[in-house]
Scaffold this active site. Structure first.
Site, PDB file in Angstrom:
ATOM      1  CB  SER A  13      -0.916  -0.008   1.223  1.00 12.46           C
ATOM      2  OG  SER A  13      -0.150  -0.029   2.413  1.00 12.46           O
ATOM      3  N   GLY A  16       2.018   5.045  -4.182  1.00 13.95           N
ATOM      4  CA  GLY A  16       2.091   6.291  -4.948  1.00 13.95           C
ATOM      5  C   GLY A  16       1.148   6.347  -6.129  1.00 13.95           C
ATOM      6  CG  ASP A  71      -4.548  10.029  -3.171  1.00 12.19           C
ATOM      7  OD1 ASP A  71      -3.413  10.529  -3.225  1.00 12.19           O
ATOM      8  OD2 ASP A  71      -4.754   8.853  -2.833  1.00 12.19           O
ATOM      9  CB  ILE A 149     -11.188  -9.145   1.087  1.00 12.37           C
ATOM     10  CG1 ILE A 149     -10.495 -10.501   1.211  1.00 12.37           C
ATOM     11  CG2 ILE A 149     -12.703  -9.309   1.086  1.00 12.37           C
ATOM     12  CD1 ILE A 149     -10.772 -11.223   2.510  1.00 12.37           C
ATOM     13  N   PRO A 191       7.655 -10.135  -6.792  1.00  4.63           N
ATOM     14  CG  PRO A 191       8.306  -9.010  -4.844  1.00  4.63           C
ATOM     15  CD  PRO A 191       8.856  -9.611  -6.102  1.00  4.63           C
ATOM     16  CB  THR A 192       6.249  -6.726 -10.179  1.00  3.84           C
ATOM     17  OG1 THR A 192       6.665  -5.629  -9.373  1.00  3.84           O
ATOM     18  CG2 THR A 192       5.517  -6.213 -11.400  1.00  3.84           C
ATOM     19  CB  CYS A 381     -10.385  26.333  10.276  1.00  6.33           C
ATOM     20  SG  CYS A 381     -12.038  25.638  10.526  1.00  6.33           S
ATOM     21  CG  LEU A 382      -9.135  25.147  16.492  1.00  9.09           C
ATOM     22  CD1 LEU A 382     -10.369  25.562  17.288  1.00  9.09           C
ATOM     23  CD2 LEU A 382      -8.722  23.723  16.850  1.00  9.09           C
ATOM     24  CD  GLU A 405     -15.183  22.623  18.679  1.00  9.37           C
ATOM     25  OE1 GLU A 405     -14.916  21.516  18.175  1.00  9.37           O
ATOM     26  OE2 GLU A 405     -14.722  23.695  18.236  1.00  9.37           O
ATOM     27  CG  HIS A 507     -10.010  24.780   5.762  1.00  8.75           C
ATOM     28  ND1 HIS A 507      -9.062  24.243   6.605  1.00  8.75           N
ATOM     29  CD2 HIS A 507     -11.201  24.667   6.408  1.00  8.75           C
ATOM     30  CE1 HIS A 507      -9.644  23.808   7.710  1.00  8.75           C
ATOM     31  NE2 HIS A 507     -10.932  24.060   7.623  1.00  8.75           N
ATOM     32  CD  GLU A 509      -6.059  24.615   4.639  1.00  6.49           C
ATOM     33  OE1 GLU A 509      -6.555  23.846   5.476  1.00  6.49           O
ATOM     34  OE2 GLU A 509      -6.136  25.860   4.715  1.00  6.49           O
TER      35      GLU A 509
END
EC number: 6.3.4.2
Length: 536
Positions: A13, A16, A71, A149, A191-192, A381-382, A405, A507, A509
């Protein structure tokens, strides 16, 4: 009529796939093709909005208010194309849709199964992106690893997909790892081979292999992979570890990823214009003076929790020809010690978003330190809410001020719940999400930075500045430099008599791009550079 590219991953995992998909998107766009990229995530959550940042990293918010996988941030930054909620699909959202259809009787009493109902729903989601975006090429990244799975329904769906369209309208790219065994001095292909074998057993023959490695792959290895995996040798693409994610499109261009993909899709390999991207990478590799930026956060153990913030800082530093020297500072450690211990040597301070009580007092202490010591500061934000609380307690004579909050019983809730949030019970997808307009105030730093009357920024919050305290803040020297067009919601604040002290409820960013840094981040780095020049 759209063409479709599917990106799968094998062996391990976090191989990339997202960067490969985003890089291919950049390369296609540089050839004049329009692109949209979607992510198929194999977890049962409907979206990542309620997931812990420690588990999932940051939640990226799209223009239309979807809470999505990080992503999608890479997709937007690399292609400079806005994605929508259609570009993020999870197993949870698929099952939810299918079960809702079953409850409505949409299947006419039939037995609802993974095949065909779940896989058909997945295929329909991909087609929906194509019809809504009208993009020339739709790139789909399948989360997880071949053999999991959880990924099987998605892999079956993309196998079936080639029957929905012509075969030359689909290309399959498999991203895999070629591990280097130090003791034998060899790169291993086994492995590939097994990963491709697993993919073939599902019925998918990859057209291209993107081989991640920290060692160069020679022609002999490429021939071996070509023979065992049934892939044309020119379609075995080397993807060496890169010094930056922004150099990946250039290396994949050199290897022919885009050219080979277009060949399978029977599309013209148009002239590629990457001049601006090459300039960006050149500036990244040849920076000027380091700028020490402290990121004071709650989730710093996992850097991906603040991925877009870090990239926005990087974009600003590239633009300003500076080297980003990022200092990760735990807000909780500041609570245990002092702000001065961790922030005394930094050139700028950023306090990003977050939820809950933990570490908040550390953030407030960091903001006080930035304000009193004239260190350029940006709150997000915060971070803005903490800046408001800090000013209320230490300047506006409200020592017991807080957020409802953080302290529901506070006598001075300078930050309170948005009125429309008061009756909300469910947590998922119920915040103030997506793009909202903000009107900027004349004669403010914010207005000067944006050079616009009205801006559009992405939001993800339930709490806002309490307008009951607006006048007392203005009287004590706070400047409100941006509000919602009706003036009801405070969106951007700043201070005079400070090199750079701005905080926003939104936000920024999420809108920063390589080569087009966000004005607030660019302003922060520029102010830090000016401070350094003056001190020297």
């Amino acid at each position: 009529m759209s063409k479709f590219v599917f990106v799968t991953g094998g062996v391990v995992s976090s191989i990339g796939k997202g960067i490969v998909a985003a890089s291919l998107g950049r390369l296609l766009k540089s050839r004049g093709y329009s692109v949209s990229i979607l992510k198929l995530d194999p977890y049962l959550n409907v979206d990542p909005g309620t997931m812990s940042p420690f588990q999932h990293g940051e939640v990226f918010v799209t223009e239309d208010g979807a809470e999505t996988d990080l992503d999608l941030g890479h997709y937007e930054r690399f292609t400079d194309t806005a994605m929508t909620r259609l570009n993020s699909v999870t197993t949870g959202s698929i099952y939810q849709a299918v079960i809702n259809k079953e409850r409505r009787g949409s299947y006419n009493g039939g037995t609802v199964q993974v095949i065909p109902h779940i896989t058909r729903e997945i295929r329909e989601r991909i087609h929906r992106v194509a019809s809504n975006s009208n993009a020339d090429i739709i790139i789909t990244e399948i989360g997880g690893t071949v053999g999991d799975i959880e990924s099987l329904p998605f892999l079956e769906a993309i196998r079936e997909f080639k029957n929905d369209v012509n075969r030359n309208d689909v290309a399959y790219i498999h991203v895999t790892l070629l591990p280097y065994i130090k003791t034998s001095g060899e790169i291993k292909t086994k492995p590939t081979q097994h990963s491709v074998k697993e993919l073939r057993s599902i019925g998918i023959q990859p057209d291209l292999l993107v081989c991640r490695s920290d060692k160069s792959i020679n022609e002999g290895l490429k021939k071996k992979l070509s023979g065992f995996c049934g892939v044309n040798i020119n379609s075995v693409i080397e993807a060496l570890d890169a010094d930056s994610i922004y150099s990946v499109p250039l290396s994949l261009k050199k290897e022919g990823l885009c050219k080979e993909t277009l060949k399978y899709l029977e599309l013209e390999d148009k002239e590629c214009d990457l001049k601006n991207w090459e300039k960006l990478v050149h500036n990244l590799r040849n920076p000027g003076t380091p700028i020490k930026v402290a990121l004071v956060g709650k989730y710093i153990e996992l850097g991906d929790a603040y991925l877009s913030v870090v990239e926005a800082l990087r974009h600003a530093c590239i633009e300003q020809k500076a080297l980003l020297d990022l200092h990760w500072v735990s807000a909780e450690m500041i609570e245990k010690d002092s702000a001065e211990t961790y922030l005394n040597e930094v050139d700028a301070i950023v306090v990003p978003g977050g939820f809950g009580n933990r570490g908040v007092n550390g953030k407030i202490s960091a903001i006080k330190f930035a304000r009193e010591n004239k260190i350029p500061f940006l709150g997000l934000c915060l971070g803005m809410q903490c800046a408001v609380i800090e000013w209320a307690r230490n300047v506006a004579n409200l020592p017991d001020a807080s957020s409802s909050e953080l302290d529901p019983k506070t006598p001075n809730p300078v930050i309170h719940l948005l009125p429309e949030q008061e009756d909300v019970v469910d947590l998922g997808g119920t915040m103030r999400l997506g793009v909202y307009p903000c009107r900027l105030t004349n004669n403010t730093i914010g207005k000067k930075l944006y050079d616009e009357d009205v801006i559009y920024e992405r939001h993800r919050h339930r709490y806002e500045f309490n307008n009951y305290y607006k006048q007392s803040f203005l009287n004590s020297g706070y400047k409100i430099s941006g509000t919602s067009p009706d003036g009801r919601l405070v969106e951007l604040i700043e201070l005079d008599n400070h090199p750079y002290f701005l905080a926003c409820q939104y936000h920024p960013e999420f809108l920063s791009r390589p080569g087009k840094p966000h004005p607030l981040f660019k302003g922060l780095i520029k102010s830090s550079q000016e401070n350094l020049t003056q001190s020297n």
